[in-house]
Design an enzyme around this catalytic site. Sequence first.
Site, PDB file in Angstrom:
ATOM      1  CG  ASP A  33      -2.320   0.681   1.075  1.00 51.45           C
ATOM      2  OD1 ASP A  33      -2.167   1.717   0.354  1.00 51.45           O
ATOM      3  OD2 ASP A  33      -3.467   0.079   1.238  1.00 51.45           O
ATOM      4  CE1 TYR A 152     -13.680   2.000  -8.581  1.00 51.80           C
ATOM      5  CE2 TYR A 152     -15.838   1.528  -8.988  1.00 51.80           C
ATOM      6  CZ  TYR A 152     -14.632   1.303  -8.240  1.00 51.80           C
ATOM      7  OH  TYR A 152     -14.641   0.354  -7.321  1.00 51.80           O
ATOM      8  CE  LYS A 156     -12.242  -1.706  -9.100  1.00 54.12           C
ATOM      9  NZ  LYS A 156     -11.384  -2.507  -8.259  1.00 54.12           N
TER      10      LYS A 156
END
Length: 258
Positions: A33, A152, A156
């Site tokens: 991360d 977005y 995806k």
Amino acid sequence: MARTIAVSGAASGIGEALSTILRESGDTVIGIDLHRTDVCAELGVPDGRARAVEETLEKAGGRLDAAVACAGVSDFTVTPVRVNFFGAVELLEGLRHLLAEAEAPRAAVVASISGTHPVDDDVVRACLDRDEPAAIAAATKVEESGAGGLLYPSSKSALAQWLRRACTTPEWAGAGIPLNAIAPGVVRTPMTRPLFEDAAMLEIMKEAVPMPLNGHAEPEVIAEALRWLVSPANTHMTGQVVYVDGGAEATLRDPAHF
């Protein structure tokens, strides 16, 4: 038997929930991360992805049983394309050769119900061509036009399509690596918190992602599904986008689509 599993997005949300569940069951987790984890790297840029792969391989010490790409962002800029698609794909591909050496290797990504929503075809096409400059150029045009809400879903959708194309290739199925996705509906994470705090956005979200079964999910729900996908028990499922969405996909799409 304890396993070693790499998880991106491990500092919060679904990635953090999955990391906790795996560690509590005795597995070793290599968290990836921006901060507060084992490998700190920016998956939105090529150098950061390369660093994430290099440091994860170093920390794995020659053994990696599974990898899960959970890291994602959902703003209306080009960033979802950089992180959600190129960050996830290049991370998994960079770790693939070590996964292939494991006894029961597994890989998974976090897709989204939004992948069934309208997308920008130019962005998706460039992603699937693996042309990041073209994808960013197309995404920048979308953002500047005021239609950034398409980015977005586009990221995806492209991720799910990449998975469907890659999963049966010699590099994945041929190496004995199942490659699957969980597609959540709306999950209560730091990424979605602003939506829950805005009454108008909450109503829009409920309409866009109706979840008749038990409503909005906690991240642990998605994490448990991911855990099974990357477990040794999953020997024959590959190329699947599994909707853990409270019935949203079944509500929004024609029943003939399955």
